[in-house]
Design an enzyme around this catalytic site. Structure first.
Site, short mmCIF file in Angstrom:
data_model
loop_
_atom_site.label_atom_id
_atom_site.label_comp_id
_atom_site.label_asym_id
_atom_site.label_seq_id
_atom_site.Cartn_x
_atom_site.Cartn_y
_atom_site.Cartn_z
N CYS A 25 0.90 -1.26 0.07
CA CYS A 25 -0.08 0.01 0.12
C CYS A 25 0.89 1.31 -0.03
O CYS A 25 1.92 1.12 -0.30
CB CYS A 25 -0.95 -0.02 1.12
SG CYS A 25 -0.13 -0.11 2.82
N ASN A 28 2.49 1.37 4.44
CA ASN A 28 2.51 0.27 4.86
C ASN A 28 2.33 0.37 6.63
O ASN A 28 3.07 -0.35 7.36
CB ASN A 28 3.97 -0.32 4.90
CG ASN A 28 4.34 -1.74 5.27
OD1 ASN A 28 5.51 -2.03 5.65
ND2 ASN A 28 3.37 -2.60 4.96
N CYS A 30 -1.34 0.78 7.31
CA CYS A 30 -2.60 0.58 7.43
C CYS A 30 -3.21 -0.91 6.72
O CYS A 30 -3.35 -1.87 7.28
CB CYS A 30 -3.63 1.76 7.30
SG CYS A 30 -3.35 3.23 7.90
N ARG A 31 -3.21 -0.71 5.41
CA ARG A 31 -3.74 -1.62 4.57
C ARG A 31 -3.10 -2.99 4.35
O ARG A 31 -3.18 -4.05 4.60
CB ARG A 31 -4.26 -1.00 3.12
CG ARG A 31 -5.39 -0.23 3.34
CD ARG A 31 -5.76 0.73 2.10
NE ARG A 31 -4.57 1.37 1.75
CZ ARG A 31 -4.28 2.07 0.58
NH1 ARG A 31 -5.08 2.12 -0.32
NH2 ARG A 31 -3.16 3.01 0.69
N SER A 32 -1.82 -2.63 3.99
CA SER A 32 -0.99 -4.04 3.69
C SER A 32 -0.34 -4.71 4.73
O SER A 32 -0.55 -6.05 4.81
CB SER A 32 0.32 -3.47 2.54
OG SER A 32 1.37 -2.64 3.28
N ASP A 142 -7.94 3.67 1.07
CA ASP A 142 -7.02 4.24 2.14
C ASP A 142 -8.06 4.79 3.54
O ASP A 142 -8.57 5.72 3.37
CB ASP A 142 -6.12 5.56 1.53
CG ASP A 142 -5.43 6.16 2.59
OD1 ASP A 142 -5.47 5.62 3.76
OD2 ASP A 142 -4.50 6.62 2.25
P1 4NP Z 1 -1.82 2.95 4.21
O1 4NP Z 1 -2.35 4.25 4.79
O2 4NP Z 1 -1.06 2.97 2.90
O3 4NP Z 1 -3.10 1.97 4.19
O4 4NP Z 1 -0.42 2.40 4.87
C1 4NP Z 1 -1.71 5.43 4.80
C2 4NP Z 1 -0.53 5.62 5.66
C3 4NP Z 1 -0.01 6.68 5.94
C4 4NP Z 1 -0.51 7.61 5.02
C5 4NP Z 1 -1.33 7.79 4.09
C6 4NP Z 1 -1.79 6.38 4.01
N1 4NP Z 1 0.43 9.18 5.08
O5 4NP Z 1 -0.08 9.77 4.36
O6 4NP Z 1 1.05 9.31 5.84
#
Ligand code: 4NP
Length: 179
Positions: A25, A28, A30-32, A142
């Protein structure tokens, strides 16, 4: 009698990982990592841990070394998934050789990972939800800037996708559950 067309997944000490699976994702956190934990939970429940090497990564390094977002840990734990030990890392060039399949969460991840992927590895990169077309959803959204609903929706999608992914691997490699 059980048939194994590549490896006997029961003889653990002798068997290399059969499938190297990477979830990707943006951050790294939340989703992945949630995808990693959900898929690993299903693999372990079937006694197939020795048949899979499972990992996750982000397309950016902002959270490198950090554990998953506390909301992902809490919502994951509520469903029995262990995330607290995971650490964020960015995708690196060697991942395109190490992993057989690279499952990305959304269209942006797909574009970003394809831009990094050498030509010989581009076929490995796919959107995760392409394995579960019955969901009629292309992207795992996201959840970072949203509320609890978003994190639960992500887990719903990842559970359905993990079921479909495991079914795909079991059929493709004639793996037989050990439990
Ligand atoms: P992820 O979510 O891609 O599912 O881990 C996010 C984590 C952090 C951020 C955006 C999305 N960020 O902007 O820091």
């Amino acid at each position: 009698m059980a048939l194994y067309n590549r490896y006997d997944v029961r003889s653990s000490s002798l068997v290399p990982p059969l499938m190297n699976v990477l979830f990707v994702c943006l951050g790294n956190i939340c989703r992945s990592p949630s995808a990693e934990a959900v898929f690993r939970h299903r693999v372990e429940a079937l006694g197939l841990s020795n048949a899979f090497h499972i990992d996750s990564a982000g397309t950016l390094d902002w959270h490198q070394g950090n554990p998953p977002d506390p909301r992902s840990i809490t919502h994951g734990e509520a469903r029995g998934y262990a995330l607290q030990h995971l650490k964020s890392r960015p995708i690196v060039a060697s991942d395109f050789d190490t992993f057989d399949h690279i499952w990305v969460m959304d269209a942006k991840n797909l574009a970003d990972v394809m831009a990094l992927a050498p030509e010989h590895a581009q076929h490995k990169v796919k959107r995760l939800l392409s394995i579960a077309p019955q969901l009629e959803v292309e992207d795992v959204p996201d959840p970072y800037y949203g509320g609890a609903d978003g994190f639960n929706h992500v887990l719903d999608l990842l559970e359905a996708a993990s079921d479909a992914l495991l079914h795909h691997y079991l059929q493709k490699y004639t793996l037989v559950p050990n439990n």
